[in-house]
Design a protein around this motif. Structure first.
Motif, PDB file in Angstrom:
ATOM      1  N   GLY A 127       6.061   2.417  -0.685  1.00 26.01           N
ATOM      2  CA  GLY A 127       4.853   3.034  -1.217  1.00 26.01           C
ATOM      3  C   GLY A 127       5.035   4.538  -1.370  1.00 26.01           C
ATOM      4  O   GLY A 127       5.967   5.128  -0.801  1.00 26.01           O
ATOM      5  N   ALA A 128       4.104   5.178  -2.097  1.00 28.07           N
ATOM      6  CA  ALA A 128       4.233   6.596  -2.450  1.00 28.07           C
ATOM      7  C   ALA A 128       4.330   7.511  -1.230  1.00 28.07           C
ATOM      8  O   ALA A 128       4.964   8.564  -1.284  1.00 28.07           O
ATOM      9  CB  ALA A 128       3.045   7.005  -3.323  1.00 28.07           C
ATOM     10  N   GLU A 129       3.697   7.127  -0.112  1.00 28.27           N
ATOM     11  CA  GLU A 129       3.680   8.021   1.062  1.00 28.27           C
ATOM     12  C   GLU A 129       4.813   7.758   2.044  1.00 28.27           C
ATOM     13  O   GLU A 129       4.896   8.418   3.070  1.00 28.27           O
ATOM     14  CB  GLU A 129       2.348   7.855   1.801  1.00 28.27           C
ATOM     15  CG  GLU A 129       1.179   8.403   1.031  1.00 28.27           C
ATOM     16  CD  GLU A 129      -0.157   7.960   1.628  1.00 28.27           C
ATOM     17  OE1 GLU A 129      -0.165   7.451   2.773  1.00 28.27           O
ATOM     18  OE2 GLU A 129      -1.157   8.105   0.919  1.00 28.27           O
ATOM     19  N   VAL A 130       5.656   6.790   1.761  1.00 28.25           N
ATOM     20  CA  VAL A 130       6.717   6.429   2.729  1.00 28.25           C
ATOM     21  C   VAL A 130       7.873   7.411   2.599  1.00 28.25           C
ATOM     22  O   VAL A 130       8.423   7.600   1.522  1.00 28.25           O
ATOM     23  CB  VAL A 130       7.209   4.978   2.490  1.00 28.25           C
ATOM     24  CG1 VAL A 130       8.392   4.654   3.390  1.00 28.25           C
ATOM     25  CG2 VAL A 130       6.062   4.001   2.720  1.00 28.25           C
ATOM     26  N   LYS A 131       8.208   8.043   3.741  1.00 29.27           N
ATOM     27  CA  LYS A 131       9.278   9.054   3.699  1.00 29.27           C
ATOM     28  C   LYS A 131      10.584   8.522   4.328  1.00 29.27           C
ATOM     29  O   LYS A 131      11.673   8.913   3.927  1.00 29.27           O
ATOM     30  CB  LYS A 131       8.850  10.292   4.499  1.00 29.27           C
ATOM     31  CG  LYS A 131       7.588  10.965   3.983  1.00 29.27           C
ATOM     32  CD  LYS A 131       7.921  12.023   2.940  1.00 29.27           C
ATOM     33  CE  LYS A 131       6.679  12.715   2.426  1.00 29.27           C
ATOM     34  NZ  LYS A 131       5.914  11.909   1.449  1.00 29.27           N
TER      35      LYS A 131
ATOM     36  N   ARG B 146       0.854  -1.192   0.000  1.00 30.14           N
ATOM     37  CA  ARG B 146       0.000   0.000   0.000  1.00 30.14           C
ATOM     38  C   ARG B 146       0.890   1.242   0.000  1.00 30.14           C
ATOM     39  O   ARG B 146       2.109   1.148   0.139  1.00 30.14           O
ATOM     40  CB  ARG B 146      -0.875   0.005   1.260  1.00 30.14           C
ATOM     41  CG  ARG B 146      -1.761  -1.208   1.371  1.00 30.14           C
ATOM     42  CD  ARG B 146      -2.410  -1.254   2.757  1.00 30.14           C
ATOM     43  NE  ARG B 146      -3.177  -2.483   2.914  1.00 30.14           N
ATOM     44  CZ  ARG B 146      -3.258  -3.181   4.055  1.00 30.14           C
ATOM     45  NH1 ARG B 146      -2.621  -2.783   5.137  1.00 30.14           N
ATOM     46  NH2 ARG B 146      -3.985  -4.277   4.105  1.00 30.14           N
ATOM     47  N   ALA B 147       0.243   2.423  -0.059  1.00 28.02           N
ATOM     48  CA  ALA B 147       1.005   3.682  -0.152  1.00 28.02           C
ATOM     49  C   ALA B 147       1.935   3.870   1.054  1.00 28.02           C
ATOM     50  O   ALA B 147       2.988   4.493   0.938  1.00 28.02           O
ATOM     51  CB  ALA B 147       0.049   4.855  -0.274  1.00 28.02           C
ATOM     52  N   ASP B 148       1.541   3.340   2.230  1.00 26.86           N
ATOM     53  CA  ASP B 148       2.377   3.512   3.427  1.00 26.86           C
ATOM     54  C   ASP B 148       3.111   2.223   3.805  1.00 26.86           C
ATOM     55  O   ASP B 148       3.516   2.042   4.948  1.00 26.86           O
ATOM     56  CB  ASP B 148       1.542   4.021   4.604  1.00 26.86           C
ATOM     57  CG  ASP B 148       0.336   3.139   4.898  1.00 26.86           C
ATOM     58  OD1 ASP B 148       0.106   2.162   4.128  1.00 26.86           O
ATOM     59  OD2 ASP B 148      -0.377   3.417   5.874  1.00 26.86           O
ATOM     60  N   ASP B 149       3.298   1.348   2.846  1.00 31.08           N
ATOM     61  CA  ASP B 149       3.982   0.073   3.110  1.00 31.08           C
ATOM     62  C   ASP B 149       5.427   0.075   2.621  1.00 31.08           C
ATOM     63  O   ASP B 149       5.780   0.792   1.672  1.00 31.08           O
ATOM     64  CB  ASP B 149       3.278  -1.076   2.364  1.00 31.08           C
ATOM     65  CG  ASP B 149       2.119  -1.661   3.159  1.00 31.08           C
ATOM     66  OD1 ASP B 149       2.058  -1.450   4.376  1.00 31.08           O
ATOM     67  OD2 ASP B 149       1.278  -2.327   2.528  1.00 31.08           O
TER      68      ASP B 149
ATOM     69  N   ASN C  82       3.633  -2.039   7.151  1.00 34.51           N
ATOM     70  CA  ASN C  82       3.381  -0.614   7.331  1.00 34.51           C
ATOM     71  C   ASN C  82       4.650   0.080   7.841  1.00 34.51           C
ATOM     72  O   ASN C  82       5.299  -0.431   8.767  1.00 34.51           O
ATOM     73  CB  ASN C  82       2.239  -0.457   8.350  1.00 34.51           C
ATOM     74  CG  ASN C  82       1.917   0.985   8.614  1.00 34.51           C
ATOM     75  OD1 ASN C  82       2.644   1.674   9.307  1.00 34.51           O
ATOM     76  ND2 ASN C  82       0.839   1.449   8.035  1.00 34.51           N
ATOM     77  N   ASP C  83       4.957   1.245   7.278  1.00 32.06           N
ATOM     78  CA  ASP C  83       6.255   1.876   7.582  1.00 32.06           C
ATOM     79  C   ASP C  83       6.454   2.206   9.063  1.00 32.06           C
ATOM     80  O   ASP C  83       7.585   2.265   9.543  1.00 32.06           O
ATOM     81  CB  ASP C  83       6.497   3.114   6.700  1.00 32.06           C
ATOM     82  CG  ASP C  83       5.472   4.219   6.905  1.00 32.06           C
ATOM     83  OD1 ASP C  83       4.430   3.972   7.558  1.00 32.06           O
ATOM     84  OD2 ASP C  83       5.708   5.340   6.401  1.00 32.06           O
ATOM     85  N   LYS C  84       5.365   2.401   9.817  1.00 36.84           N
ATOM     86  CA  LYS C  84       5.507   2.734  11.248  1.00 36.84           C
ATOM     87  C   LYS C  84       6.086   1.568  12.047  1.00 36.84           C
ATOM     88  O   LYS C  84       6.521   1.740  13.186  1.00 36.84           O
ATOM     89  CB  LYS C  84       4.153   3.101  11.847  1.00 36.84           C
ATOM     90  CG  LYS C  84       3.596   4.406  11.325  1.00 36.84           C
ATOM     91  CD  LYS C  84       2.357   4.815  12.107  1.00 36.84           C
ATOM     92  CE  LYS C  84       1.756   6.074  11.524  1.00 36.84           C
ATOM     93  NZ  LYS C  84       1.340   5.870  10.092  1.00 36.84           N
TER      94      LYS C  84
END
Ligand code: NDP
Ligand code: ZN
Length: 351
Positions: free
Chosen positions: A74-78, A28-31, A139-141
């Protein structure tokens, strides 16, 4: 489109682990998608593969001491990029809005944390699968940074054995002047010795294995007590401020409680139900002693522990195995014959 993944799984509580293909979600975007290099073998893997805690889901791909390299984000992972060395421990999600999550204690999430395996994803309801496999999507967290100064193989056990022993030592303010005892010299126990020593405590090991005495001293023990020897147990009566109990089978707490000083705490991390035989009330009332427990550690705290390890050159003592050797490794752990953590080299999946 789901990803097709190779791994090793238990198909039931009584079948040995064997090759198994399964699906993971498309990131996903945050994965973060991680190619797994190494995975430690925790006694919790045995408990769950054999359904010793009840409620096991099959097929089960165990493994929650994961080290790997980021394959894609994913696109939202910083915070991560392809090629980063990262870790994943025992949990991969939590509600993120309860009191425990706000305190950085996701492992005590009131809605229940999502375990790395033998659990269910909150968003799609699909089962989670662990690190005895080639790739994981998280999930990136819940992804940890691994300092390149750490030996990646030997850092894998930090993700569970490390944080599970670090968290209670920190919570109970162990430091210079503390007298700490660790019960059981396995995966958790050997990290308990290393951390208690690094934090400045005077450290004792309780073991049933006389053959481990010399190594215990190398790992950080100032003293070793043979727990099967009554005279040795009596000699340490009322001595310890804190006992970290890593034993994975039913055992009598009473002889250990008697070794706690005034206000001392016996903290269970070994997870066995039910505890048996009963605790004698007098063993806690006289001396205002406590029996406590502790579950892994939060994500921020896990990162703090990993950074402390990089700073102080602390890793696990590991024995590398191929994934095909996993069932033999389980049998050896059940005989307390592990020095001190098995780590699977996932390159062997291609053999
Ligand atoms: P290991 O098998 O690596 O080590 C356990 C050690 O306990 C053995 O080496 C042995 O040490 C000792 N031991 C075994 N049986 C007995 C017995 N009957 N009486 C006394 N001592 C015994 O296990 P792990 O370190 O991987 O895990 C330990 C426990 O911690 C497991 O129950 C696991 O599920 C749990 N755990 C809990 C977590 C939490 O968050 N609370 C997280 C991770 C694991 P010796 O030879 O020195 O006596
Ligand atoms: Zn574990």
């Amino acid at each position: 489109m789901a990803l097709n993944i190779r791994g090793f799984a238990a198909q039931s509580a009584t079948t040995p682990l064997a090759p198994h293909s399964f699906e993971r979600r498309e990131p996903r975007a945050d994965d973060v998608a991680i190619d797994i290099l190494y995975c430690g073998v925790c006694h919790s893997d045995i408990h769950q593969a054999r359904d010793e805690w009840g409620g096991s889901r099959y097929p089960m791909v165990p493994g929650h001491e994961i080290i790997g390299r980021v394959a894609s984000v994913g696109a939202e992972v910083k915070g991560f990029k392809a090629g980063d060395l990262v870790g994943v421990g025992c949990m991969v999600d939590s509600c993120q809005h309860c009191e425990a999550c706000h305190q950085g204690l996701e492992q005590y999430c009131v809605e229940g944390m999502v375990a790395t395996y033998n659990s269910v994803d909150k968003k799609d309801g699909l089962p989670t699968f662990g690190g005895y496999s080639e790739r994981i999507v998280v999930n990136d967290k819940f992804v940890l940074r691994i300092d390149p100064r750490l030996d990646a193989k030997a850092a894998a056990p930090l993700l569970c054995a490390g944080i599970t022993t670090w968290s209670p030592l920190k919570h109970w303010n162990i430091g210079p002047g503390s007298k700490v005892a660790v019960v059981g010299l396995g995966g958790l126990g050997h990290m308990g010795l290393k951390f208690a020593k690094a934090l400045g405590a005077e450290v004792t090991l309780f073991t049933r294995s006389p053959s481990k005495e010399d190594e215990a001293r190398r790992l950080g023990a100032d003293h070793v007590v043979l727990s099967t020897d009554e005279a040795q147990m009596k000699a340490v009566a009322r001595r310890f401020d804190f006992i970290l109990d890593t034993v994975p089978t039913r055992h009598d707490l009473n002889p250990y409680l008697a070794t706690l000083a005034l206000n001392g705490t016996h903290c269970l991390v070994g997870l066995v139900e039910p505890m048996d035989p009963p605790v004698h009330a007098a063993n806690v009332i006289f001396g205002r002693r406590s029996i406590a427990g502790s579950l892994i550690g939060g994500i921020a705290e896990t990162q703090e522990m990993l950074d402390f390890c990089a700073e102080h050159g602390i890793v696990s003592d590991v024995e590398m195995i191929r994934i095909q050797e996993i069932n033999v490794a389980y049998e050896r752990m059940l005989r307390s014959d592990v020095r001190y953590r098995f780590v699977i080299d996932l390159a062997s999946l291609r053999d």
